[in-house]
Design a protein around this motif. Structure first.
Motif, PDB file in Angstrom:
ATOM      1  N   ASP A 155      -2.238   1.188-106.073  1.00  0.00           N
ATOM      2  CA  ASP A 155      -2.492  -0.251-106.202  1.00  0.00           C
ATOM      3  C   ASP A 155      -1.280  -1.005-105.658  1.00  0.00           C
ATOM      4  O   ASP A 155      -0.316  -0.399-105.159  1.00  0.00           O
ATOM      5  N   ALA A 156      -1.302  -2.311-105.755  1.00  0.00           N
ATOM      6  CA  ALA A 156      -0.252  -3.139-105.155  1.00  0.00           C
ATOM      7  C   ALA A 156       1.123  -2.830-105.719  1.00  0.00           C
ATOM      8  O   ALA A 156       2.108  -2.715-104.968  1.00  0.00           O
ATOM      9  N   ASP A 157       1.220  -2.715-107.056  1.00  0.00           N
ATOM     10  CA  ASP A 157       2.522  -2.438-107.676  1.00  0.00           C
ATOM     11  C   ASP A 157       3.038  -1.061-107.274  1.00  0.00           C
ATOM     12  O   ASP A 157       4.228  -0.884-106.974  1.00  0.00           O
ATOM     13  N   GLU A 158       2.128  -0.084-107.289  1.00  0.00           N
ATOM     14  CA  GLU A 158       2.525   1.278-106.930  1.00  0.00           C
ATOM     15  C   GLU A 158       2.951   1.359-105.459  1.00  0.00           C
ATOM     16  O   GLU A 158       3.898   2.066-105.110  1.00  0.00           O
ATOM     17  N   LYS A 159       2.258   0.621-104.595  1.00  0.00           N
ATOM     18  CA  LYS A 159       2.620   0.618-103.173  1.00  0.00           C
ATOM     19  C   LYS A 159       4.036   0.087-102.969  1.00  0.00           C
ATOM     20  O   LYS A 159       4.799   0.610-102.140  1.00  0.00           O
ATOM     21  N   ALA A 160       4.377  -0.958-103.736  1.00  0.00           N
ATOM     22  CA  ALA A 160       5.717  -1.529-103.603  1.00  0.00           C
ATOM     23  C   ALA A 160       6.782  -0.508-103.986  1.00  0.00           C
ATOM     24  O   ALA A 160       7.820  -0.366-103.318  1.00  0.00           O
ATOM     25  N   MET A 161       6.522   0.233-105.079  1.00  0.00           N
ATOM     26  CA  MET A 161       7.474   1.255-105.519  1.00  0.00           C
ATOM     27  C   MET A 161       7.567   2.393-104.514  1.00  0.00           C
ATOM     28  O   MET A 161       8.665   2.886-104.198  1.00  0.00           O
ATOM     29  N   LEU A 162       6.425   2.815-104.004  1.00  0.00           N
ATOM     30  CA  LEU A 162       6.412   3.913-103.033  1.00  0.00           C
ATOM     31  C   LEU A 162       7.133   3.522-101.744  1.00  0.00           C
ATOM     32  O   LEU A 162       7.852   4.313-101.147  1.00  0.00           O
ATOM     33  N   GLN A 163       6.937   2.265-101.308  1.00  0.00           N
ATOM     34  CA  GLN A 163       7.610   1.815-100.095  1.00  0.00           C
ATOM     35  C   GLN A 163       9.125   1.742-100.287  1.00  0.00           C
ATOM     36  O   GLN A 163       9.892   2.017 -99.356  1.00  0.00           O
ATOM     37  N   GLU A 164       9.536   1.394-101.505  1.00  0.00           N
ATOM     38  CA  GLU A 164      10.971   1.396-101.808  1.00  0.00           C
ATOM     39  C   GLU A 164      11.522   2.822-101.735  1.00  0.00           C
ATOM     40  O   GLU A 164      12.622   3.055-101.211  1.00  0.00           O
ATOM     41  N   ASP A 165      10.757   3.774-102.280  1.00  0.00           N
ATOM     42  CA  ASP A 165      11.181   5.181-102.221  1.00  0.00           C
ATOM     43  C   ASP A 165      11.257   5.670-100.777  1.00  0.00           C
ATOM     44  O   ASP A 165      12.205   6.387-100.398  1.00  0.00           O
ATOM     45  N   ILE A 166      10.265   5.287 -99.978  1.00  0.00           N
ATOM     46  CA  ILE A 166      10.268   5.695 -98.567  1.00  0.00           C
ATOM     47  C   ILE A 166      11.489   5.125 -97.853  1.00  0.00           C
ATOM     48  O   ILE A 166      12.194   5.836 -97.114  1.00  0.00           O
ATOM     49  N   ALA A 167      11.757   3.858 -98.077  1.00  0.00           N
ATOM     50  CA  ALA A 167      12.901   3.209 -97.432  1.00  0.00           C
ATOM     51  C   ALA A 167      14.215   3.846 -97.852  1.00  0.00           C
ATOM     52  O   ALA A 167      15.122   4.052 -97.026  1.00  0.00           O
ATOM     53  N   ALA A 168      14.335   4.176 -99.152  1.00  0.00           N
ATOM     54  CA  ALA A 168      15.570   4.785 -99.667  1.00  0.00           C
ATOM     55  C   ALA A 168      15.797   6.158 -99.037  1.00  0.00           C
ATOM     56  O   ALA A 168      16.922   6.504 -98.644  1.00  0.00           O
ATOM     57  N   ASN A 169      14.737   6.962 -98.932  1.00  0.00           N
ATOM     58  CA  ASN A 169      14.877   8.302 -98.341  1.00  0.00           C
ATOM     59  C   ASN A 169      15.126   8.226 -96.838  1.00  0.00           C
ATOM     60  O   ASN A 169      15.911   9.018 -96.296  1.00  0.00           O
ATOM     61  N   GLU A 170      14.459   7.274 -96.168  1.00  0.00           N
ATOM     62  CA  GLU A 170      14.698   7.124 -94.730  1.00  0.00           C
ATOM     63  C   GLU A 170      16.134   6.683 -94.450  1.00  0.00           C
ATOM     64  O   GLU A 170      16.717   7.057 -93.428  1.00  0.00           O
ATOM     65  N   ALA A 171      16.707   5.913 -95.372  1.00  0.00           N
ATOM     66  CA  ALA A 171      18.091   5.458 -95.204  1.00  0.00           C
ATOM     67  C   ALA A 171      19.077   6.617 -95.315  1.00  0.00           C
ATOM     68  O   ALA A 171      20.181   6.561 -94.753  1.00  0.00           O
ATOM     69  N   LYS A 172      18.696   7.675 -96.033  1.00  0.00           N
ATOM     70  CA  LYS A 172      19.576   8.845 -96.203  1.00  0.00           C
ATOM     71  C   LYS A 172      19.645   9.707 -94.934  1.00  0.00           C
ATOM     72  O   LYS A 172      20.635  10.387 -94.695  1.00  0.00           O
ATOM     73  N   LEU A 173      18.548   9.670 -94.166  1.00  0.00           N
ATOM     74  CA  LEU A 173      18.402  10.647 -93.082  1.00  0.00           C
ATOM     75  C   LEU A 173      19.497  10.593 -92.020  1.00  0.00           C
ATOM     76  O   LEU A 173      20.020  11.643 -91.626  1.00  0.00           O
ATOM     77  N   PRO A 174      19.885   9.412 -91.496  1.00  0.00           N
ATOM     78  CA  PRO A 174      20.896   9.403 -90.423  1.00  0.00           C
ATOM     79  C   PRO A 174      22.219  10.055 -90.834  1.00  0.00           C
ATOM     80  O   PRO A 174      22.793  10.835 -90.065  1.00  0.00           O
ATOM     81  N   ALA A 175      22.699   9.742 -92.052  1.00  0.00           N
ATOM     82  CA  ALA A 175      23.964  10.327 -92.509  1.00  0.00           C
ATOM     83  C   ALA A 175      23.834  11.830 -92.694  1.00  0.00           C
ATOM     84  O   ALA A 175      24.746  12.594 -92.339  1.00  0.00           O
ATOM     85  N   LEU A 176      22.681  12.266 -93.238  1.00  0.00           N
ATOM     86  CA  LEU A 176      22.469  13.703 -93.423  1.00  0.00           C
ATOM     87  C   LEU A 176      22.387  14.415 -92.070  1.00  0.00           C
ATOM     88  O   LEU A 176      22.902  15.525 -91.909  1.00  0.00           O
ATOM     89  N   GLU A 177      21.754  13.775 -91.091  1.00  0.00           N
ATOM     90  CA  GLU A 177      21.672  14.373 -89.754  1.00  0.00           C
ATOM     91  C   GLU A 177      23.054  14.549 -89.142  1.00  0.00           C
ATOM     92  O   GLU A 177      23.347  15.594 -88.540  1.00  0.00           O
ATOM     93  N   GLU A 178      23.923  13.542 -89.291  1.00  0.00           N
ATOM     94  CA  GLU A 178      25.282  13.649 -88.758  1.00  0.00           C
ATOM     95  C   GLU A 178      26.050  14.763 -89.451  1.00  0.00           C
ATOM     96  O   GLU A 178      26.781  15.525 -88.817  1.00  0.00           O
ATOM     97  N   ASP A 179      25.901  14.845 -90.792  1.00  0.00           N
ATOM     98  CA  ASP A 179      26.581  15.917 -91.539  1.00  0.00           C
ATOM     99  C   ASP A 179      26.117  17.286 -91.053  1.00  0.00           C
ATOM    100  O   ASP A 179      26.927  18.205 -90.854  1.00  0.00           O
ATOM    101  N   ILE A 180      24.814  17.419 -90.855  1.00  0.00           N
ATOM    102  CA  ILE A 180      24.255  18.707 -90.444  1.00  0.00           C
ATOM    103  C   ILE A 180      24.729  19.069 -89.038  1.00  0.00           C
ATOM    104  O   ILE A 180      25.093  20.220 -88.767  1.00  0.00           O
ATOM    105  N   LYS A 181      24.751  18.084 -88.126  1.00  0.00           N
ATOM    106  CA  LYS A 181      25.243  18.352 -86.769  1.00  0.00           C
ATOM    107  C   LYS A 181      26.683  18.847 -86.808  1.00  0.00           C
ATOM    108  O   LYS A 181      27.052  19.790 -86.105  1.00  0.00           O
TER     109      LYS A 181
END
Length: 354
Positions: free
Chosen positions: A69-95
């Motif tokens: 529903d609308a409330d759940e979508k907002a929470m899920l999108q926040e989770d997606i954004a938070a995890n996507e924000a982690k990826l660039p730093a993790l990629e640099e660490d892994i490289k």
């Protein structure tokens, strides 16, 4: 990248199983080798799991969006954004962690400084380099132990070998291998003429018995009376030791320790380091051009740095780094030179990984 990281994690887990194998546990050398490999992969595997976990969380959240529903979508999108924000730093660490590690970086070192061209002034310069490394090591809390030395009557050393122990010593000092050149007016020069002198520095990773096994039958061991400058006998016992490794004609000697037993142990430390260096050079020759980079290859015949006193300048020829004469030679700004060399090496390796 996912497939590559999954393979790395799988290999790590298989390594953990091998470390629990009774046959491996009962073999100290094999267990030590595998434990070292396991430890070297731990941080990479940790980051890989974090990276894959973030990707999985993103995919799961996107699947759930379809039925939320609308409330759940907002929470899920926040989770997606938070995890996507982690990826660039993790990629640099892994490289960075995927850069092939030098297996010797954690080792202690044996450093040899040998006077080169320039007669007495070269020996004095060799002594100045030793003082520079003393000051540098003291600042890092590392311990220096002189293993063998041949003092010059004019001051300094014809040769001096010393062991440095501490945290990741070789990873730092390995950049010092090569020919060091000084341009200055010698103290013995009455007419103020500038002289160019050289000294050779060799930084050898300390090898233990696991790395290098030496057949006692390959050794010729001679003992003699220790002597001081000018050949004067300084004791009446045959405490000095010279060991020749017959297959390679490698000769090491020590007379600075208090007993023949101690001098013999020092000789064996130096011999293991020399033979280990020969093995490394053989491997590097087989790797060919892949070993070369902008910071050089640590060859003791390679001119790496010039110390110019009249111009108050020190130039590292591998990366064009300039510092002040007194600052570097007194050890105060040597860390800046080494940090620049380490950064150049990381950049070179990172470009190869990319």
């Amino acid at each position: 990248m996912r497939d590559k990281l999954l393979k790395i994690i799988q290999a790590y887990e298989e390594l953990e199983k091998r470390l629990m194998d009774p046959a491996v546990v009962s073999d100290p050398k094999e267990y030590a080798r595998l434990a070292k490999e396991h430890a070297s992969q731990t941080e990479l595997v940790t980051r890989a799991r974090e990276y894959l976990g973030a990707l999985d969380d993103i995919e799961a959240a996107k699947e759930m969006l379809h039925e939320a529903d609308a409330d759940e979508k907002a929470m899920l999108q926040e989770d997606i954004a938070a995890n996507e924000a982690k990826l660039p730093a993790l990629e640099e660490d892994i490289k960075f962690l995927l850069i092939p590690a030098d297996p010797n970086d954690d080792k202690d070192t044996i450093v040899e400084i040998r006077a080169g061209v320039g007669g007495d002034e070269a020996a004095i310069f060799a002594g100045d380099l030793f003082k520079m490394y003393q000051h540098f090591c003291d600042g890092r809390g590392w311990k220096i132990e002189v293993l063998s030395s041949s003092p010059s009557e004019a001051g300094g050393f014809k040769t001096i070998e010393f062991k440095v122990t501490g945290d990741k010593v070789y990873s730092v000092l390995k950049f010092e291998s090569g020919v060091h050149r000084v341009q200055r007016v010698p103290k013995t020069e009455s007419q103020g003429r500038i002289q160019t002198s050289t000294a050779t520095v060799a930084v050898l990773p300390e090898a233990d018995e696991i790395d290098i096994q030496i057949d006692p039958g390959d050794l010729r061991i001679d003992t003699y009376c220790a002597s001081g400058p000018g050949g004067q006998c300084v004791n009446t016992t045959y405490s000095a030791v010279r060991i020749t490794h017959l297959p390679t004609n490698t000769v090491v000697q020590s007379q600075d320790q208090r007993s023949q037993i101690q001098n013999r142990e020092v000789c064996m430390q130096m011999l293991r380091a020399r033979l280990y260096e020969m093995e490394l050079e053989k491997q590097q020759a087989e790797q060919g051009a892949e070993r070369l980079s902008q910071i050089g290859h640590g060859n003791r015949s390679e001119k790496i740095r010039t110390y110019n006193q009249p111009q108050d300048r020190v130039t590292d020829h591998r990366i064009g780094f300039n510092g002040t004469y007194n600052g570097v030679l007194l050890g105060d700004t040597l860390p800046s030179v080494i940090e620049a060399l380490a950064a150049a090496e990381r950049a070179e390796k990172l470009s190869q990984v990319a």
